[in-house]
Write an enzyme that holds these catalytic residues in place. Structure first.
Site, PDB file in Angstrom:
ATOM      1  N   ASP A  47      23.547  37.467  34.747  1.00 43.42           N
ATOM      2  CA  ASP A  47      24.863  37.561  34.127  1.00 43.42           C
ATOM      3  C   ASP A  47      25.143  36.280  33.353  1.00 43.42           C
ATOM      4  O   ASP A  47      25.145  35.189  33.920  1.00 43.42           O
ATOM      5  CB  ASP A  47      25.929  37.796  35.199  1.00 43.42           C
ATOM      6  CG  ASP A  47      27.218  38.329  34.607  1.00 43.42           C
ATOM      7  OD1 ASP A  47      27.196  38.835  33.471  1.00 43.42           O
ATOM      8  OD2 ASP A  47      28.249  38.240  35.290  1.00 43.42           O
ATOM      9  N   HIS A  57      37.086  33.540  26.943  1.00 40.26           N
ATOM     10  CA  HIS A  57      37.191  33.750  28.394  1.00 40.26           C
ATOM     11  C   HIS A  57      37.098  32.416  29.138  1.00 40.26           C
ATOM     12  O   HIS A  57      37.893  32.132  30.038  1.00 40.26           O
ATOM     13  CB  HIS A  57      36.086  34.704  28.861  1.00 40.26           C
ATOM     14  CG  HIS A  57      35.925  34.787  30.350  1.00 40.26           C
ATOM     15  ND1 HIS A  57      36.883  35.323  31.185  1.00 40.26           N
ATOM     16  CD2 HIS A  57      34.912  34.390  31.165  1.00 40.26           C
ATOM     17  CE1 HIS A  57      36.473  35.263  32.442  1.00 40.26           C
ATOM     18  NE2 HIS A  57      35.287  34.701  32.458  1.00 40.26           N
ATOM     19  N   ARG A  71      42.001  24.050  35.199  1.00 39.62           N
ATOM     20  CA  ARG A  71      41.693  22.674  34.792  1.00 39.62           C
ATOM     21  C   ARG A  71      42.251  22.464  33.391  1.00 39.62           C
ATOM     22  O   ARG A  71      41.510  22.266  32.433  1.00 39.62           O
ATOM     23  CB  ARG A  71      40.172  22.426  34.761  1.00 39.62           C
ATOM     24  CG  ARG A  71      39.426  22.652  36.056  1.00 39.62           C
ATOM     25  CD  ARG A  71      37.903  22.433  35.845  1.00 39.62           C
ATOM     26  NE  ARG A  71      37.370  23.210  34.742  1.00 39.62           N
ATOM     27  CZ  ARG A  71      36.918  24.473  34.839  1.00 39.62           C
ATOM     28  NH1 ARG A  71      36.922  25.084  35.997  1.00 39.62           N
ATOM     29  NH2 ARG A  71      36.450  25.098  33.769  1.00 39.62           N
ATOM     30  N   GLU A 105      35.724  42.477  35.099  1.00 40.96           N
ATOM     31  CA  GLU A 105      35.384  41.737  33.879  1.00 40.96           C
ATOM     32  C   GLU A 105      34.694  42.726  32.949  1.00 40.96           C
ATOM     33  O   GLU A 105      33.712  43.362  33.338  1.00 40.96           O
ATOM     34  CB  GLU A 105      34.440  40.557  34.173  1.00 40.96           C
ATOM     35  CG  GLU A 105      35.098  39.454  34.996  1.00 40.96           C
ATOM     36  CD  GLU A 105      34.216  38.203  35.135  1.00 40.96           C
ATOM     37  OE1 GLU A 105      32.998  38.294  34.880  1.00 40.96           O
ATOM     38  OE2 GLU A 105      34.765  37.151  35.507  1.00 40.96           O
ATOM     39  N   GLU A 155      32.203  43.566  30.234  1.00 41.93           N
ATOM     40  CA  GLU A 155      31.001  42.967  29.662  1.00 41.93           C
ATOM     41  C   GLU A 155      30.161  44.066  29.022  1.00 41.93           C
ATOM     42  O   GLU A 155      30.391  45.251  29.249  1.00 41.93           O
ATOM     43  CB  GLU A 155      30.144  42.306  30.765  1.00 41.93           C
ATOM     44  CG  GLU A 155      30.883  41.287  31.609  1.00 41.93           C
ATOM     45  CD  GLU A 155      29.959  40.443  32.482  1.00 41.93           C
ATOM     46  OE1 GLU A 155      28.720  40.555  32.340  1.00 41.93           O
ATOM     47  OE2 GLU A 155      30.493  39.673  33.312  1.00 41.93           O
ATOM     48  N   ASP A 192      31.759  43.659  35.774  1.00 41.01           N
ATOM     49  CA  ASP A 192      31.383  42.633  36.752  1.00 41.01           C
ATOM     50  C   ASP A 192      32.581  42.409  37.683  1.00 41.01           C
ATOM     51  O   ASP A 192      33.343  41.454  37.535  1.00 41.01           O
ATOM     52  CB  ASP A 192      31.011  41.355  35.986  1.00 41.01           C
ATOM     53  CG  ASP A 192      30.683  40.199  36.905  1.00 41.01           C
ATOM     54  OD1 ASP A 192      30.273  40.447  38.047  1.00 41.01           O
ATOM     55  OD2 ASP A 192      30.844  39.034  36.467  1.00 41.01           O
ATOM     56  N   ARG A 225      38.250  37.117  43.161  1.00 38.81           N
ATOM     57  CA  ARG A 225      38.527  35.747  42.702  1.00 38.81           C
ATOM     58  C   ARG A 225      38.774  34.770  43.843  1.00 38.81           C
ATOM     59  O   ARG A 225      38.393  33.600  43.761  1.00 38.81           O
ATOM     60  CB  ARG A 225      39.734  35.744  41.766  1.00 38.81           C
ATOM     61  CG  ARG A 225      39.589  36.590  40.536  1.00 38.81           C
ATOM     62  CD  ARG A 225      38.431  36.135  39.675  1.00 38.81           C
ATOM     63  NE  ARG A 225      38.376  36.927  38.442  1.00 38.81           N
ATOM     64  CZ  ARG A 225      37.336  36.886  37.612  1.00 38.81           C
ATOM     65  NH1 ARG A 225      36.281  36.112  37.858  1.00 38.81           N
ATOM     66  NH2 ARG A 225      37.334  37.622  36.523  1.00 38.81           N
ATOM     67  N   GLN A 245      35.422  34.102  45.431  1.00 39.51           N
ATOM     68  CA  GLN A 245      34.586  33.401  44.456  1.00 39.51           C
ATOM     69  C   GLN A 245      34.967  31.923  44.312  1.00 39.51           C
ATOM     70  O   GLN A 245      34.088  31.047  44.337  1.00 39.51           O
ATOM     71  CB  GLN A 245      34.721  34.103  43.091  1.00 39.51           C
ATOM     72  CG  GLN A 245      33.941  33.452  41.959  1.00 39.51           C
ATOM     73  CD  GLN A 245      34.327  34.008  40.589  1.00 39.51           C
ATOM     74  OE1 GLN A 245      34.938  35.068  40.482  1.00 39.51           O
ATOM     75  NE2 GLN A 245      33.969  33.295  39.544  1.00 39.51           N
ATOM     76  N   LYS A 267      30.978  38.213  43.745  1.00 41.27           N
ATOM     77  CA  LYS A 267      30.492  39.101  42.681  1.00 41.27           C
ATOM     78  C   LYS A 267      29.525  40.169  43.192  1.00 41.27           C
ATOM     79  O   LYS A 267      29.352  41.200  42.530  1.00 41.27           O
ATOM     80  CB  LYS A 267      29.729  38.275  41.633  1.00 41.27           C
ATOM     81  CG  LYS A 267      30.534  37.182  40.963  1.00 41.27           C
ATOM     82  CD  LYS A 267      31.314  37.719  39.783  1.00 41.27           C
ATOM     83  CE  LYS A 267      31.800  36.574  38.900  1.00 41.27           C
ATOM     84  NZ  LYS A 267      32.491  37.085  37.696  1.00 41.27           N
ATOM     85  N   THR A 280      28.605  46.089  40.934  1.00 38.19           N
ATOM     86  CA  THR A 280      28.597  45.979  39.479  1.00 38.19           C
ATOM     87  C   THR A 280      28.440  47.399  38.955  1.00 38.19           C
ATOM     88  O   THR A 280      27.573  48.129  39.433  1.00 38.19           O
ATOM     89  CB  THR A 280      27.416  45.111  38.995  1.00 38.19           C
ATOM     90  OG1 THR A 280      27.530  43.803  39.558  1.00 38.19           O
ATOM     91  CG2 THR A 280      27.381  45.005  37.469  1.00 38.19           C
ATOM     92  N   THR A 300      32.005  38.052  30.587  1.00 36.48           N
ATOM     93  CA  THR A 300      33.268  38.633  30.156  1.00 36.48           C
ATOM     94  C   THR A 300      33.442  38.470  28.660  1.00 36.48           C
ATOM     95  O   THR A 300      33.162  37.405  28.110  1.00 36.48           O
ATOM     96  CB  THR A 300      34.431  37.918  30.867  1.00 36.48           C
ATOM     97  OG1 THR A 300      34.154  37.896  32.252  1.00 36.48           O
ATOM     98  CG2 THR A 300      35.740  38.632  30.624  1.00 36.48           C
ATOM     99  N   GLU A 356      43.012  36.622  33.421  1.00 33.48           N
ATOM    100  CA  GLU A 356      43.482  36.041  32.163  1.00 33.48           C
ATOM    101  C   GLU A 356      44.796  36.695  31.731  1.00 33.48           C
ATOM    102  O   GLU A 356      45.741  35.998  31.348  1.00 33.48           O
ATOM    103  CB  GLU A 356      42.431  36.237  31.059  1.00 33.48           C
ATOM    104  CG  GLU A 356      41.087  35.601  31.360  1.00 33.48           C
ATOM    105  CD  GLU A 356      40.019  36.066  30.372  1.00 33.48           C
ATOM    106  OE1 GLU A 356      40.177  35.838  29.164  1.00 33.48           O
ATOM    107  OE2 GLU A 356      39.021  36.659  30.823  1.00 33.48           O
TER     108      GLU A 356
END
Lengths: 441, 441
Positions: free
Chosen positions: A139, A146, A155, A211, A213, A245, A249, A252, A265, A269, A371, A385
């Site tokens: 992946d 993203h 951050r 996600e 993808e 995906d 969260r 993770q 994850k 999938t 993503t 997001e």
């Protein structure tokens, strides 16, 4: 580029459903899947979508309609996994696709048409499986939008890691839990750590996400210790599907330093059944951008071909269908819409990077793109997001709210290419349903 | 614990080489591999080591020496991969191992002995392959000494991530590049970033390392969405081999934020051919420690059984054989020695954690334990620890120095269990050789 008859929008099929406006599977598409009649004990085998039908390649392989390389390719597709077909390479893929195009094109009614008609199975009557024995699943993480959207949430002073603009970042994912559209996804249990707490807790994931993808299926691989040059890379990709995906969260974010996502994850999938060939996507190539003030790719990732037409304008949508939608007979609601054309790294760069150290790709390997988010808010490819990690919950039209996914939610992806003067190339649908956690109340 | 005759050190084999002191493969061991006569075109098939011989399970399956479950197990082992045998579960593994033990034990000469003797192939005449179709490979990170040794080099103020003492951290690794002992490992090319530089450079890895690990082969798996409880977990492990997690430190450290190692690890992983069964290792179980002032395992990782005997005292050594050693006919030099008993998380905890979110394990899956380092300097499991990231290069007896591995170096792992009153249970050897980078000068 040479004129490719399979890209000619004026060509039509004798199968009327393939010529309807908005059809995902006109004669110019011809994507591959592995299927059987739903609820039957039939062996799974390869098929090609056309209109509202599937050309059963197992049945076709028992006719004399094709010969030469196309016939060999059809035999390879008569199996429950397409690995042998992928391993045959672009000449075989093209031979089969072009011969199918010719057989399906409008012609005076012929005996061949009758034979082929006997090889059709209605799409609505089919069930699907993962179309290849996937040896390894990788992946990537190649959308800068993203990366910035998520980075800014956690951050804000330093949202992008220093390597992002140099390295098509990737990690290895879990093969065993990959399923096909319709997959029922049990909400995972696991450890998470809340801010300010002294110890983690065990429980059901409280921040379940999707996600959106794309998934790239590898055709021919490379020997261990060898590299695939960036200009050769796309010839190693058979085609593209959609990929969800699923991401827990809370699990993770607690586990992922320093080795990356794992249990967050690997519980599931979901991929769409149809693999759209790279050849069918050719009309939707675009220039790949890298602004002059950004880092330019190192030589092994640099390619005139990528610069010229390395981007793909594949349009993607995420739809959410809640239990309440189903109970009331309401339509699902669209959460976001974007295009793969915004991706920071191109398909060829992902393949070249993957093999630069000598890692061997094999036919049937699956590469997720990461993503796919675009530059505006509505183009975000994950709910973390869209709802800003729960700070701004989504308000649905029916009054429901979502910070993350709820039990009973179905997440539906749609994908297609479309532009004036060209046939629509559809990916169909990719659906997964959230089921309650094991042992949860 | 019930008396298990296969653990009785007083039992001897009629095959004299199995009874020699220091032999890795006495009758109490009986590890499994997949082999054929070297240089032949024979099909690979399962075998069991005894002394300096291999019991050819393909040949044995064509005799009438075994019946019932043991005969079925032998047939499953007659294939080029042991997945079907692994899937049969502990009762079948035990039946075959115990019946082989009985056939190999010293008895008055019988016709059975003659038949079995015809099934022997000399170890020295064999070549090996990866013993299972590995569906997924997971690499854990479960030595606190390794984590601290590496952490102190780069983050002396904060060497351990906050999750280490709560989570048996792991990531998914690459299956396609796993090879068996003797593997030739090409030094990878890739991107790296030197401190203080503005841009990364492309070139051959300058910081090539090994990591000494053990590899756990999964027997029976779990359904997707289900969990394996910690007290059931060891029954899902068939056995253990040695594993070299080759690491390109410069490539790894530049790429790994935030998704973990990728090209820094996926160019090669080398496993030893012999899988030692969990049953053979039983006498070497030990108490598993967790100090009172440390975080205690969450409930899903807590087990009285693990506390009582969840640790395994498997002794491990790393040897380095340089090109100069070979040219001069010198012996390889031992770099370090440690034991798996120091590991922070136990085998059962790794399996329970891996499945807690519903990720499905399958027969033949491989779990690496992560680098095995012990509490003292000489017990470090990677050269980055021994040479402190190049700050204190290793001085070899022959005058050579090493900060990292050089082309021509062979890295050799040895592993065994040994204690008074018990038979030695050996793992044999795991060897890999470093070859020059592609296109390097």
């Amino acid at each position: 580029m040479q004129l490719n008859p399979t890209h000619d929008v004026t060509r039509k099929s004798w199968l009327a459903s393939a010529n309807k406006p908005g059809c995902d599977f006109p004669i110019q598409n011809l994507p591959f899947a592995v299927f059987r009649r739903a609820g039957s004990n039939e062996a799974f085998r390869g098929g090609v979508a056309i209109g509202d039908q599937i050309v059963d390649l197992g049945a076709l392989s028992r006719t004399t309609l094709l010969d030469g390389l196309a016939a060999q390719a059809t035999s390879a597709c008569a199996q429950p996994a397409l690995n042998d077909f992928f391993a045959m390479g672009p000449a075989a893929w093209r031979a089969l696709r072009h011969d199918l195009f010719a057989l399906l094109e409008s012609t005076p009614k012929s005996s061949a048409t009758d034979v082929l008609r006997d090889c059709l199975v209605p799409l609505a009557a089919a069930e699907f499986t993962v179309p290849a024995r996937i040896g390894d699943y990788t992946d990537f993480y190649t959308s800068i939008h993203h990366a910035l959207n998520v980075g800014r949430l956690f951050r804000p002073e330093d949202p992008l890691t220093p390597n992002f603009q140099w390295v098509p970042t990737a990690y290895h994912g879990r093969v065993s839990s990959i399923g096909v559209s319709g997959q029922k996804v049990r909400r995972p249990m696991g450890q998470s750590m809340s801010p300010g707490e002294a110890a983690p807790v065990y429980g059901a994931c409280a921040r379940l996400d999707y996600e959106i993808e794309l998934g790239l299926f590898i055709g021919q691989g490379n020997a261990q210790g060898e590299q695939i040059a960036v200009d050769d890379a796309e010839a190693h990709v058979f085609g593209i599907c959609m990929l969800n995906d699923w991401s827990a969260r809370d699990i993770q974010f607690w586990e992922m330093a320093p080795l990356g996502p794992f249990l967050g994850k690997n519980f599931a999938t979901t991929i769409s059944p149809w693999i759209v060939t790279m050849e069918a996507l050719e009309p939707y190539r675009q220039e790949w951008h890298r602004a002059a003030d950004e880092p330019q790719p190192l030589a092994y990732l640099e390619s005139k071909h990528v610069r010229t037409d390395g981007a793909l304008d594949i349009q993607l949508e995420v739809w959410l269908e809640t239990a309440q939608h189903r109970a009331r007979g309401d339509h699902a609601e669209r959460l976001s819409r974007t295009s793969f054309k915004h991706q920071y790294w191109a398909v060829a760069q992902m393949v070249a990077h993957h093999t630069v150290g000598g890692c061997n790709l094999q036919p049937g390997d699956l590469l997720g793109t990461g993503t796919i988010s675009g530059p505006t808010d509505i183009e975000a490819g994950a709910i973390i997001e869209l709802a800003r990690a729960g700070r701004t919950p989504l308000k649905l039209i029916n009054g429901e709210e979502r910070s993350f996914l709820a039990d009973g939610d179905a997440v539906i992806f749609k994908g297609w290419c479309e532009k004036p003067g060209h046939a629509r190339i559809g990916f169909g649908e990719n659906r997964g349903e959230v089921h309650p956690a094991l042992n949860a109340q």
